[in-house]
Structure formats: structure tokens, C-alpha cells
Design a protein around this motif. Structure first.
Motif, PDB file in Angstrom:
ATOM      1  N   LYS A   1     103.901  -2.037  58.484  1.00  0.00           N
ATOM      2  CA  LYS A   1     103.722  -2.496  57.102  1.00  0.00           C
ATOM      3  C   LYS A   1     102.468  -3.357  56.978  1.00  0.00           C
ATOM      4  CE  LYS A   1     108.340  -2.330  55.151  1.00  0.00           C
ATOM      5  NZ  LYS A   1     109.360  -3.093  54.448  1.00  0.00           N
ATOM      6  N   GLN A   2     102.244  -4.221  57.964  1.00  0.00           N
ATOM      7  CA  GLN A   2     101.072  -5.089  57.938  1.00  0.00           C
ATOM      8  C   GLN A   2      99.790  -4.256  58.041  1.00  0.00           C
ATOM      9  OE1 GLN A   2     100.962  -7.897  61.159  1.00  0.00           O
ATOM     10  NE2 GLN A   2      99.412  -9.155  60.173  1.00  0.00           N
ATOM     11  N   ALA A   3      99.776  -3.242  58.891  1.00  0.00           N
ATOM     12  CA  ALA A   3      98.602  -2.384  59.034  1.00  0.00           C
ATOM     13  C   ALA A   3      98.336  -1.612  57.751  1.00  0.00           C
ATOM     14  CB  ALA A   3      98.788  -1.426  60.206  1.00  0.00           C
ATOM     15  N   GLU A   4      99.388  -1.139  57.080  1.00  0.00           N
ATOM     16  CA  GLU A   4      99.222  -0.421  55.821  1.00  0.00           C
ATOM     17  C   GLU A   4      98.677  -1.338  54.730  1.00  0.00           C
ATOM     18  OE1 GLU A   4     103.078   1.201  55.069  1.00  0.00           O
ATOM     19  OE2 GLU A   4     102.814   2.851  56.500  1.00  0.00           O
ATOM     20  N   ALA A   5      99.147  -2.590  54.689  1.00  0.00           N
ATOM     21  CA  ALA A   5      98.654  -3.551  53.700  1.00  0.00           C
ATOM     22  C   ALA A   5      97.174  -3.853  53.933  1.00  0.00           C
ATOM     23  CB  ALA A   5      99.479  -4.831  53.747  1.00  0.00           C
ATOM     24  N   GLN A   6      96.782  -3.988  55.204  1.00  0.00           N
ATOM     25  CA  GLN A   6      95.375  -4.247  55.518  1.00  0.00           C
ATOM     26  C   GLN A   6      94.506  -3.052  55.131  1.00  0.00           C
ATOM     27  OE1 GLN A   6      94.301  -7.162  56.459  1.00  0.00           O
ATOM     28  NE2 GLN A   6      92.184  -6.640  56.824  1.00  0.00           N
ATOM     29  N   ALA A   7      95.005  -1.840  55.332  1.00  0.00           N
ATOM     30  CA  ALA A   7      94.253  -0.639  54.957  1.00  0.00           C
ATOM     31  C   ALA A   7      94.094  -0.561  53.440  1.00  0.00           C
ATOM     32  CB  ALA A   7      94.954   0.609  55.482  1.00  0.00           C
ATOM     33  N   ARG A   8      95.136  -0.908  52.680  1.00  0.00           N
ATOM     34  CA  ARG A   8      95.029  -0.919  51.215  1.00  0.00           C
ATOM     35  C   ARG A   8      94.002  -1.952  50.765  1.00  0.00           C
ATOM     36  NH1 ARG A   8     100.602  -0.532  51.542  1.00  0.00           N
ATOM     37  NH2 ARG A   8     100.843  -2.743  51.059  1.00  0.00           N
ATOM     38  N   LEU A   9      93.987  -3.111  51.423  1.00  0.00           N
ATOM     39  CA  LEU A   9      93.018  -4.153  51.087  1.00  0.00           C
ATOM     40  C   LEU A   9      91.597  -3.656  51.335  1.00  0.00           C
ATOM     41  CD1 LEU A   9      92.252  -7.122  50.383  1.00  0.00           C
ATOM     42  CD2 LEU A   9      92.475  -7.588  52.820  1.00  0.00           C
ATOM     43  N   ARG A  10      91.349  -3.028  52.476  1.00  0.00           N
ATOM     44  CA  ARG A  10      90.011  -2.505  52.792  1.00  0.00           C
ATOM     45  C   ARG A  10      89.576  -1.461  51.776  1.00  0.00           C
ATOM     46  NH1 ARG A  10      91.924  -2.357  58.194  1.00  0.00           N
ATOM     47  NH2 ARG A  10      92.200  -0.109  57.991  1.00  0.00           N
ATOM     48  N   ASP A  11      90.504  -0.623  51.345  1.00  0.00           N
ATOM     49  CA  ASP A  11      90.160   0.431  50.389  1.00  0.00           C
ATOM     50  C   ASP A  11      89.915  -0.111  48.982  1.00  0.00           C
ATOM     51  OD1 ASP A  11      90.373   2.267  52.425  1.00  0.00           O
ATOM     52  OD2 ASP A  11      92.436   2.841  51.923  1.00  0.00           O
ATOM     53  N   SER A  12      90.496  -1.270  48.654  1.00  0.00           N
ATOM     54  CA  SER A  12      90.386  -1.803  47.300  1.00  0.00           C
ATOM     55  C   SER A  12      89.203  -2.753  47.116  1.00  0.00           C
ATOM     56  CB  SER A  12      91.678  -2.534  46.922  1.00  0.00           C
ATOM     57  OG  SER A  12      91.798  -3.736  47.671  1.00  0.00           O
ATOM     58  N   LEU A  13      88.431  -3.009  48.174  1.00  0.00           N
ATOM     59  CA  LEU A  13      87.310  -3.945  48.057  1.00  0.00           C
ATOM     60  C   LEU A  13      86.242  -3.387  47.128  1.00  0.00           C
ATOM     61  CD1 LEU A  13      86.925  -5.076  51.763  1.00  0.00           C
ATOM     62  CD2 LEU A  13      87.844  -6.404  49.863  1.00  0.00           C
ATOM     63  N   GLY A  14      85.733  -4.268  46.264  1.00  0.00           N
ATOM     64  CA  GLY A  14      84.705  -3.865  45.321  1.00  0.00           C
ATOM     65  C   GLY A  14      83.653  -4.946  45.154  1.00  0.00           C
ATOM     66  N   GLN A  15      82.550  -4.559  44.577  1.00  0.00           N
ATOM     67  CA  GLN A  15      81.436  -5.474  44.366  1.00  0.00           C
ATOM     68  C   GLN A  15      81.863  -6.623  43.453  1.00  0.00           C
ATOM     69  OE1 GLN A  15      77.915  -3.490  43.095  1.00  0.00           O
ATOM     70  NE2 GLN A  15      76.679  -5.338  43.086  1.00  0.00           N
ATOM     71  N   GLY A  16      81.461  -7.845  43.831  1.00  0.00           N
ATOM     72  CA  GLY A  16      81.748  -9.016  43.024  1.00  0.00           C
ATOM     73  C   GLY A  16      83.040  -9.728  43.384  1.00  0.00           C
ATOM     74  N   GLN A  17      83.852  -9.161  44.257  1.00  0.00           N
ATOM     75  CA  GLN A  17      85.111  -9.812  44.639  1.00  0.00           C
ATOM     76  C   GLN A  17      84.848 -10.954  45.602  1.00  0.00           C
ATOM     77  OE1 GLN A  17      87.459  -6.471  46.165  1.00  0.00           O
ATOM     78  NE2 GLN A  17      89.028  -7.042  44.683  1.00  0.00           N
ATOM     79  N   ARG A  18      85.625 -12.015  45.458  1.00  0.00           N
ATOM     80  CA  ARG A  18      85.583 -13.125  46.414  1.00  0.00           C
ATOM     81  C   ARG A  18      86.600 -12.824  47.501  1.00  0.00           C
ATOM     82  NH1 ARG A  18      82.016 -16.728  47.341  1.00  0.00           N
ATOM     83  NH2 ARG A  18      83.454 -18.434  47.582  1.00  0.00           N
ATOM     84  N   VAL A  19      86.189 -12.977  48.755  1.00  0.00           N
ATOM     85  CA  VAL A  19      87.054 -12.679  49.889  1.00  0.00           C
ATOM     86  C   VAL A  19      86.970 -13.800  50.917  1.00  0.00           C
ATOM     87  CG1 VAL A  19      86.895 -10.167  49.642  1.00  0.00           C
ATOM     88  CG2 VAL A  19      85.231 -11.362  51.056  1.00  0.00           C
ATOM     89  N   MET A  20      87.983 -13.846  51.792  1.00  0.00           N
ATOM     90  CA  MET A  20      87.945 -14.751  52.932  1.00  0.00           C
ATOM     91  C   MET A  20      87.859 -13.900  54.186  1.00  0.00           C
ATOM     92  SD  MET A  20      90.443 -17.847  54.135  1.00  0.00           S
ATOM     93  CE  MET A  20      91.687 -16.892  54.966  1.00  0.00           C
ATOM     94  N   LEU A  21      86.907 -14.225  55.059  1.00  0.00           N
ATOM     95  CA  LEU A  21      86.712 -13.490  56.289  1.00  0.00           C
ATOM     96  C   LEU A  21      87.584 -14.076  57.398  1.00  0.00           C
ATOM     97  CD1 LEU A  21      82.820 -13.173  56.150  1.00  0.00           C
ATOM     98  CD2 LEU A  21      84.530 -11.583  55.280  1.00  0.00           C
TER      99      LEU A  21
END
Length: 119
Positions: A24-44
Motif C-alpha cells: 500500500k505504501q509503495a502504491e501511494a508513493q507511485a501515485r504521488l510521483r505520477d501526480s507531480l506537476g509544475q508549481g507544486q510545493r514538495v518536501m524532499l
């Protein structure tokens, strides 16, 4: 014989209970990677907050300060950040020019002595 059977059943249940949350955690991380877009604030993963400027297939170009861009992998993004989650305000623009030039500092170090010293 029943002891071995109980041991195998216990191992199967234990394996199932470990693998399911990880999947489940791996699937959530994959959804996050796919949803990244220009202008979003993220934490590395390093804890650095950044703004996504460009999105590639495997990498991102993020701005960590006005005018400072770095390239990182999409896996380096831990989460997207909302303004209420950030403690400090972030300005997307460079500060206005004040018209004063800053002089470079002169080196105060002594020049290197090319001759070796002997004791």
C-alpha cells in the motif's frame, strides 16, 4: 505434524501482515510521483522544501530558493506540501534590486610559499 502445520500457518499470516502495508505504501508513493506537476510545493527526503519547476519521466527540476534550481529524482519527493504546513513564508521571486553593488572581498590569506620548509 500439527506443530509444523501451525508454524507454517503462522509464517504465512506474518508474511501477509508485513507485505500488505508495504505494498500500500509503495502504491501511494507511485501515485504521488505520477501526480507531480509544475508549481507544486514538495518536501524532499532531505527535508528541503522546494517548488517543482519541470517534470520529466524520472527526474524533476525543483527550485529550493529564488533562482536556485536543482535536479532530483522523483523518488526524492516525500510529500506535497500545503501553505499551512510550512512554518516560513516562501517568495517565488527574487528580492528587488536595491541599486547598491556589493564589492567582492579581497583575500586576506598570505600567498603560498613554494619552497618547502626544513626543520
Amino acid at each position: 505434524m500439527t506443530t509444523i502445520l501451525m508454524l507454517l500457518v503462522g509464517m504465512l499470516v506474518f508474511t501477509f501482515l508485513l507485505q500488505r502495508p508495504l505494498k500500500k505504501q509503495a502504491e501511494a508513493q507511485a501515485r504521488l510521483r505520477d501526480s507531480l506537476g509544475q508549481g507544486q510545493r514538495v518536501m524532499l527526503t532531505s527535508g528541503i522544501f522546494a517548488t517543482v519547476n519541470h517534470v520529466g519521466t524520472e527526474q524533476l527540476i525543483v527550485e529550493i530558493a529564488p533562482g536556485v534550481e536543482v535536479t532530483c529524482t522523483k523518488q526524492a519527493v516525500v510529500k506535497t506540501v500545503t501553505p499551512d504546513e510550512e512554518e516560513f513564508e516562501f517568495a517565488d521571486e527574487l528580492p528587488a534590486e536595491t541599486g547598491t553593488e556589493v564589492e567582492p572581498l579581497e583575500s586576506t590569506a598570505a600567498p603560498a610559499d613554494p619552497t618547502p620548509r626544513t626543520n
